[in-house]
Write a protein that holds these residues in place. Structure first.
Motif, short mmCIF file in Angstrom:
data_model
loop_
_atom_site.label_atom_id
_atom_site.label_comp_id
_atom_site.label_asym_id
_atom_site.label_seq_id
_atom_site.Cartn_x
_atom_site.Cartn_y
_atom_site.Cartn_z
N SER A 163 0.80 -1.43 -0.23
CA SER A 163 0.26 -0.28 0.05
C SER A 163 0.20 1.62 -0.45
O SER A 163 0.64 2.09 -0.78
CB SER A 163 -0.58 0.05 1.33
OG SER A 163 -1.88 1.40 0.97
N LYS A 164 1.91 1.36 1.01
CA LYS A 164 3.11 3.28 0.82
C LYS A 164 3.32 2.90 -0.73
O LYS A 164 3.38 3.79 -0.63
CB LYS A 164 3.50 2.39 2.60
CG LYS A 164 4.57 3.61 2.37
CD LYS A 164 5.59 3.64 3.60
CE LYS A 164 5.94 4.83 4.07
NZ LYS A 164 7.49 4.56 2.73
N LEU A 165 4.41 1.49 -1.08
CA LEU A 165 5.06 1.67 -1.70
C LEU A 165 4.06 1.37 -3.15
O LEU A 165 4.74 2.88 -4.01
CB LEU A 165 5.30 0.34 -2.03
CG LEU A 165 6.62 -0.02 -1.43
CD1 LEU A 165 6.51 -1.74 -2.06
CD2 LEU A 165 7.81 0.77 -1.45
N TYR A 166 2.46 1.68 -3.34
CA TYR A 166 1.97 2.39 -4.61
C TYR A 166 1.03 3.12 -4.32
O TYR A 166 1.11 4.12 -5.34
CB TYR A 166 0.59 0.91 -4.24
CG TYR A 166 1.00 -0.35 -5.25
CD1 TYR A 166 1.71 -0.94 -5.17
CD2 TYR A 166 -0.31 -0.98 -5.32
CE1 TYR A 166 2.44 -2.50 -5.71
CE2 TYR A 166 0.12 -2.39 -6.24
CZ TYR A 166 1.24 -3.16 -6.27
OH TYR A 166 1.08 -4.26 -6.60
N ARG A 167 1.45 3.43 -2.92
CA ARG A 167 0.42 5.18 -2.85
C ARG A 167 1.71 6.03 -3.63
O ARG A 167 1.57 7.15 -4.31
CB ARG A 167 0.14 5.43 -1.87
CG ARG A 167 -0.14 7.07 -1.55
CD ARG A 167 -0.05 7.09 0.24
NE ARG A 167 -0.44 6.99 0.97
CZ ARG A 167 -2.14 6.60 0.95
NH1 ARG A 167 -2.77 7.28 0.49
NH2 ARG A 167 -3.24 5.93 1.87
#
Length: 217
Positions: A163-167
């Protein structure tokens, strides 16, 4: 009469609607793309493009034709003009046989987005509007089920990092972003702990419908 807005839902088994209780597929009243269709109404056309096992960019040595980057262009061409492309991938990318870190997977998403955006010329210069949905993480209990040996170890941990990386990837590519983990009511079915329950399909569709005006702006 104004043409319907076409929304393409490009994902894996959690978009296709795999029912890990029966081993079949949820009906159209349960799958989140079709629930989204009912919520949005006739002004929209939802196109289901979910495929079990699909990855962002990885070619599966056990199953062919599952790399998303190899099929995204024909999918867009098939359904054009596309008002919104929703990408929800990454759950299969964490499989041990791909030996990919969460960072590798996010770079795969970046490559997939760029491949989709490169199709703009085929749409008479229509901008490819993209929403990235970070998939709901796999629960640790998956290893105790029938999918454990196929997925391999470490999948739940990697899925929680996406999630953090995709954001960040969505921001760099000027895409909309939504984390499925942050949606109330999301959960995995307790039969393999990696496929969404009917309740989660409904929650995801409702969250998308509530934000649709933003995604199409």
């Amino acid at each position: 009469m104004e043409e319907e807005k076409i929304i393409v839902c490009f994902g894996d088994s959690n978009t296709h609607g795999y029912d890990n209780k029966s081993g079949g597929r949820f009906n159209r009243f349960t799958r989140w793309p079709m629930v989204l269709q009912s919520l949005l109404g006739e002004e929209y056309l939802i196109r289901e493009e979910g495929l079990s096992g699909r990855t962002t960019v990885f070619s599966d040595p056990l199953h062919e034709s599952l790399s998303g980057v190899e099929t995204i262009r024909p999918v867009l061409f098939t359904h054009e003009p596309v008002s919104l492309l929703i990408i929800m991938l990454g759950t299969n990318d964490v499989k041990a046989r791909f030996s990919a870190t969460a960072e590798n997977i996010s770079r795969g998403l970046d490559r997939l987005i760029k491949k989709a955006k490169a199709a703009e010329d085929a749409f008479l210069h229509q901008k490819v509007n993209i929403l990235v949905v970070a998939p709901y993480p796999i629960d640790e209990e998956y290893m105790e089920t029938s999918v454990g040996n196929d997925m391999g170890e470490g999948c739940a941990e990697k899925s929680r990092k996406l999630s953090k990386l995709y954001r960040e990837i969505a921001m760099l590519n000027h895409c909309h972003f939504l984390s499925a983990e942050e949606i109330p009511g999301m959960e995995n079915y307790p039969y393999d702990y990696m496929h969404l329950s009917p309740k989660a399909h409904k929650a995801l569709a409702e969250a998308l419908a509530e934000r649709m005006d933003t995604y199409l702006s």
